[in-house]
Each structure stands twice: as C-alpha cells, then as structure tokens.
Scaffold this motif. Sequence first.
Motif, PDB file in Angstrom:
ATOM      1  N   UNK A   1      46.432  60.590  47.343  1.00 55.48           N
ATOM      2  CA  UNK A   1      47.886  60.543  47.485  1.00 55.48           C
ATOM      3  C   UNK A   1      48.319  59.339  48.314  1.00 55.48           C
ATOM      4  N   UNK A   2      47.519  58.987  49.324  1.00 57.22           N
ATOM      5  CA  UNK A   2      47.809  57.779  50.100  1.00 57.22           C
ATOM      6  C   UNK A   2      47.707  56.539  49.211  1.00 57.22           C
ATOM      7  N   UNK A   3      46.648  56.455  48.424  1.00 63.99           N
ATOM      8  CA  UNK A   3      46.468  55.326  47.520  1.00 63.99           C
ATOM      9  C   UNK A   3      47.615  55.238  46.522  1.00 63.99           C
TER      10      UNK A   3
ATOM     11  N   UNK B   1      41.276  46.922  38.296  1.00 67.68           N
ATOM     12  CA  UNK B   1      42.185  46.183  39.175  1.00 67.68           C
ATOM     13  C   UNK B   1      43.272  45.510  38.348  1.00 67.68           C
ATOM     14  N   UNK B   2      44.367  45.124  39.029  1.00 66.14           N
ATOM     15  CA  UNK B   2      45.445  44.399  38.362  1.00 66.14           C
ATOM     16  C   UNK B   2      45.197  42.893  38.468  1.00 66.14           C
ATOM     17  N   UNK B   3      46.193  42.083  38.139  1.00 70.38           N
ATOM     18  CA  UNK B   3      46.032  40.631  38.121  1.00 70.38           C
ATOM     19  C   UNK B   3      45.821  40.021  39.500  1.00 70.38           C
ATOM     20  N   UNK B   4      46.131  40.785  40.558  1.00 69.20           N
ATOM     21  CA  UNK B   4      45.928  40.301  41.916  1.00 69.20           C
ATOM     22  C   UNK B   4      44.658  40.864  42.549  1.00 69.20           C
ATOM     23  N   UNK B   5      43.922  41.685  41.816  1.00 71.05           N
ATOM     24  CA  UNK B   5      42.742  42.325  42.382  1.00 71.05           C
ATOM     25  C   UNK B   5      43.037  43.616  43.109  1.00 71.05           C
ATOM     26  N   UNK B   6      44.256  44.122  43.018  1.00 73.18           N
ATOM     27  CA  UNK B   6      44.598  45.390  43.669  1.00 73.18           C
ATOM     28  C   UNK B   6      43.900  46.537  42.954  1.00 73.18           C
TER      29      UNK B   6
ATOM     30  N   UNK C   1      40.511  51.714  49.473  1.00 74.36           N
ATOM     31  CA  UNK C   1      41.486  51.162  48.521  1.00 74.36           C
ATOM     32  C   UNK C   1      42.894  51.199  49.108  1.00 74.36           C
ATOM     33  N   UNK C   2      43.224  52.279  49.812  1.00 75.08           N
ATOM     34  CA  UNK C   2      44.535  52.356  50.441  1.00 75.08           C
ATOM     35  C   UNK C   2      44.722  51.284  51.499  1.00 75.08           C
ATOM     36  N   UNK C   3      43.686  51.018  52.292  1.00 73.40           N
ATOM     37  CA  UNK C   3      43.784  49.975  53.317  1.00 73.40           C
ATOM     38  C   UNK C   3      43.948  48.606  52.670  1.00 73.40           C
TER      39      UNK C   3
END
Length: 269
Positions: free
Chosen positions: A83-85, A137-142, A257-259
């Motif tokens: 939920x945090x992520x 991941x997305x285009x920014x590596x998130x 991942x959240x951090x």
Amino acid sequence: MSADLVPDDLWERIVPLLPPRRSRRYRNPGRLPVPDRVALAGIVYVLRKGVAWRDVPAQVVGCSGVTRWRRLRDWTEAGVWPRLHNALLGALRAWGLLAMDDTAMDGSHVRALKGGDPVGPSPVDRARPGSKHHVIVDQHGTPLAVLVTGGNRHDVTQLIPLLEGIPRMRGLRGRPRNRPKRLYADRGYDFDKYRRLLWARGIKPVIARRGVAHGSGLGRTRWLVERTFAWLHQFKRLRIRYERRADLHQGLLELACGIICLRRLRKAF
C-alpha cells in the motif's frame, strides 16, 4: 538517529497505513510498547546495512531485534508495504513523474542461504539454493511491481503476474491506469505464446529474438531495469536472501521500492 533512518516525509506516508494497536485495558498492562517509528528505523537499518536483527547497535535504534522482526512480520501481514508503494506511485503519477508508455522487465538471482519457500537450485550459481527478483519499471526506472520466486523459475513465467501486479494508479483525471503501451524485454522472454498474450492485452511486445545477432538496439531502453536492480541491491539485505519466509523478503523488497519512489519525488522538488 531514527529521524535519519525514517525521514518525516516517509513517516507521514506510513503512519496512516499502520494497523491500530490493541487497547490497554488492564490495570497493570506492563511496559509501554516501543514506538512504531523507532521499530521502523530498526527495519530500515537492517534493510540498508544487511546486518542480523540482533546486531543493530542499541545507540542507533533503541529496541531489540525481536521487536523489529515482529513489527516487520505484523506490518507485512497487514499489507503495509504494497500500500505504501502504491500510494507513492499514485503521487508520482499525479505530479507527472511516471512514464508508463514504455516499460521494461527482467529478473535477477540472489542466494538464499537459509532456504525457505520459494527457493530453487540456481542455474547460474552451480545449483545452489537461490531466489529471483522480478521487476517491471517505467521509462525512468521507477519500479512498478516486484515479485520473488525460486531461483529455478524461468523469467517468462512471471511476465503476466508482473503485469497484473501493477496497481491501478490514480492521480490524474480519468480512469486509473495500470497498463503500459509497450513492453521491452531480452531474449529470455522470446516466446510467441507470451507475445500473443501481450497483444491480447493491448500491449506491444518489443522482445529480442533468440538466434539473432546482437545489435537490436533494445539495450538503449532495457538498461533502465538493470539500473533499478542496482538501486535495489544497494539495500544490502536484498543482495542475499536471509528470510526463510518469502512474504517477509517480499515485504522488504516492496519497502525498498517505496523508498526509491520517495527519492524520485524528492528530486522533483
């Protein structure tokens, strides 16, 4: 030191997600419980440094290793970390910092020294027991979604579970979004069956072909997922799997991942 390990912006986002405490109705209820922020600082310290739960210095975090482990267990079972992520992904989308048109996925092996489930013989580590981290991941590596499997599981078997694990993210007007337009992957995902499954979901597969000489140019897009693995494995507790319980290791992975998402939010302001 707790404030350094758990900054105010991280703490403010976690507090509403924590399960409520039991009421203390007895006349002599015993010692007061350790504050949640102190216990969370101990969890973050173990995640960053990779030390055993009992080896966190008392002057750094003032609670026992058993207390830290129990809070991790309770908060994992309560679903705090996913939920945090998800909340941080929604915040990134609201500020226009999430680029989901192009995504990339891959898997990475880690040793599992204490066994547990799921663990399997690693084909890249002389059949030693290990696990795999799978991430998209997305285009920014998130990191959008992460999974833990046995070390002998093929990467392609987690393609659909990873896509289904992307949360429905709000933050903009209209329907929540959880589906990319294109998916980039290496030759390990080169199966026509899975290409058809992606097309059926409206996702264009951009997957390297086996038996074709290198030089496809996909590395210019796929390097982002390798960088994300480098970010995740900066958290030393994730380099080697010590938790026998897969849900606890998954919880630490989702906390990392959240951090990472929170760091991206900070850089934008």
